[in-house]
Design an enzyme around this catalytic site. Structure first.
Site, PDB file in Angstrom:
ATOM      1  N   SER A   1       0.827  -1.210   0.000  1.00 14.81           N
ATOM      2  CA  SER A   1       0.000   0.000   0.000  1.00 14.81           C
ATOM      3  C   SER A   1       0.863   1.263   0.000  1.00 14.81           C
ATOM      4  O   SER A   1       2.010   1.258   0.451  1.00 14.81           O
ATOM      5  CB  SER A   1      -0.921   0.010   1.226  1.00 14.81           C
TER       6      SER A   1
HETATM    7  N1  SAM Z   1      -0.686  -3.829   3.733  1.00 16.77           N
HETATM    8  C1  SAM Z   1       0.004  -4.669   2.792  1.00 16.77           C
HETATM    9  C2  SAM Z   1       1.419  -4.236   2.632  1.00 16.77           C
HETATM   10  O1  SAM Z   1       1.832  -3.306   3.320  1.00 16.77           O
HETATM   11  O2  SAM Z   1       2.122  -4.843   1.817  1.00 16.77           O
HETATM   12  C3  SAM Z   1      -0.672  -4.616   1.460  1.00 16.77           C
HETATM   13  C4  SAM Z   1      -1.853  -5.459   1.398  1.00 16.77           C
HETATM   14  S1  SAM Z   1      -2.495  -5.663  -0.216  1.00 16.77           S
HETATM   15  C5  SAM Z   1      -3.114  -4.073  -0.600  1.00 16.77           C
HETATM   16  C6  SAM Z   1      -3.945  -6.620   0.210  1.00 16.77           C
HETATM   17  C7  SAM Z   1      -3.609  -8.046   0.584  1.00 16.77           C
HETATM   18  O3  SAM Z   1      -4.832  -8.692   0.985  1.00 16.77           O
HETATM   19  C8  SAM Z   1      -3.067  -8.864  -0.561  1.00 16.77           C
HETATM   20  O4  SAM Z   1      -1.827  -9.404  -0.204  1.00 16.77           O
HETATM   21  C9  SAM Z   1      -4.121  -9.958  -0.781  1.00 16.77           C
HETATM   22  O5  SAM Z   1      -3.577 -11.182  -1.186  1.00 16.77           O
HETATM   23  C10 SAM Z   1      -4.737 -10.043   0.598  1.00 16.77           C
HETATM   24  N2  SAM Z   1      -6.070 -10.650   0.643  1.00 16.77           N
HETATM   25  C11 SAM Z   1      -7.116 -10.492  -0.202  1.00 16.77           C
HETATM   26  N3  SAM Z   1      -8.168 -11.218   0.218  1.00 16.77           N
HETATM   27  C12 SAM Z   1      -7.777 -11.839   1.371  1.00 16.77           C
HETATM   28  C13 SAM Z   1      -8.420 -12.703   2.294  1.00 16.77           C
HETATM   29  N4  SAM Z   1      -9.691 -13.093   2.142  1.00 16.77           N
HETATM   30  N5  SAM Z   1      -7.721 -13.147   3.361  1.00 16.77           N
HETATM   31  C14 SAM Z   1      -6.425 -12.766   3.543  1.00 16.77           C
HETATM   32  N6  SAM Z   1      -5.776 -11.950   2.704  1.00 16.77           N
HETATM   33  C15 SAM Z   1      -6.426 -11.480   1.638  1.00 16.77           C
END
Ligand code: SAM
Length: 219
Positions: free
Chosen positions: A67
């Protein structure tokens, strides 16, 4: 890393703090300190290292992104963490947000859908000496797999609505911060639990990847 690269990243981090965080509405000194101390370059693929402090998301593999630093700081500030807080994070991604949370809370429980992202994040956090994090792989929209209550919950992927299992695992007076909605009409929401009910407040528009899962989007 050689000295010129180290110095360049150091200057870029100072610039991020000055322009993109303090220069906007990030005022919590603990959040600003954590953003200064956690090296974002450790969480991005090598080819993006020179852009680690640019004001935007970057690819981290598996079709996901780390992010934007401002959003990480804003969501952390909205959580109003204290050193006693136990935090549940849905969407470990690169582990950058996890590392910021781990500086300000007693323990972080983090769930990621993609095994390779979770294991990559675990390696970076181990290397940085962050020891107060528990990792799980799976569908975080269904909550932490064991019964547990959290003081704070953060979703780093957008849900159609706050998932019921997560609301159930939020402690009384607990705070949840999450992007809610789809496509270009997502809203960053902060909510607090009072007498078992959530009091929600919209904060701003935002753009996140989707939370894919039983209580998120189906695809
Ligand atoms: N905050 C993180 C960082 O600093 O790198 C970025 C997160 S990214 C925007 C969103 C993450 O949510 C992704 O890695 C994605 O694979 C994960 N994600 C999506 N659906 C999910 C779920 N149901 N359970 C766990 N993780 C999930």
């Amino acid at each position: 890393m050689n000295k010129p690269e180290h110095d360049m990243l150091d200057q870029a981090r100072q610039r991020m703090l000055r322009n993109d965080l303090r220069g906007r509405d990030i005022t919590d000194p603990d959040v600003l300190r954590a953003m200064m101390e956690v090296p974002r370059e450790a969480f991005v693929p090598e080819e993006y290292r020179s852009q680690a402090y640019a004001d935007g998301p970057l690819p981290i593999g598996s079709g996901q992104t780390i992010s934007q630093p401002y959003i990480v700081a804003l969501m952390t500030q909205l959580l109003r963490l204290n050193p006693e807080c136990e935090v549940l994070e849905i969407g470990t991604g690169s582990g950058y947000q996890t590392a910021i949370l781990a500086r300000l809370a007693t323990r972080v429980y983090t769930i990621e859908k993609f095994e390779e992202l979770s294991s990559g994040a675990r390696k970076v956090l181990n290397r940085l000496g962050v020891a107060n994090v528990e990792f799980r792989i799976g569908d975080g929209s269904a909550g932490w797999p064991e019964p547990r209550c959290f003081d704070r919950i953060i979703l780093t992927a957008a849900a159609p609505a706050l998932p019921a299992p997560l609301v159930a695992q939020l402690a009384e007076r607990g705070v949840v911060v999450a992007p809610v909605g789809c496509g270009s009409s997502q809203t960053l929401v902060v909510a607090e639990k009072f007498q078992g009910k959530l009091i929600e407040r919209p904060v701003c528009g935002c753009r996140f990847v989707r939370l894919i899962g039983e209580y998120g989007f189906r695809q």
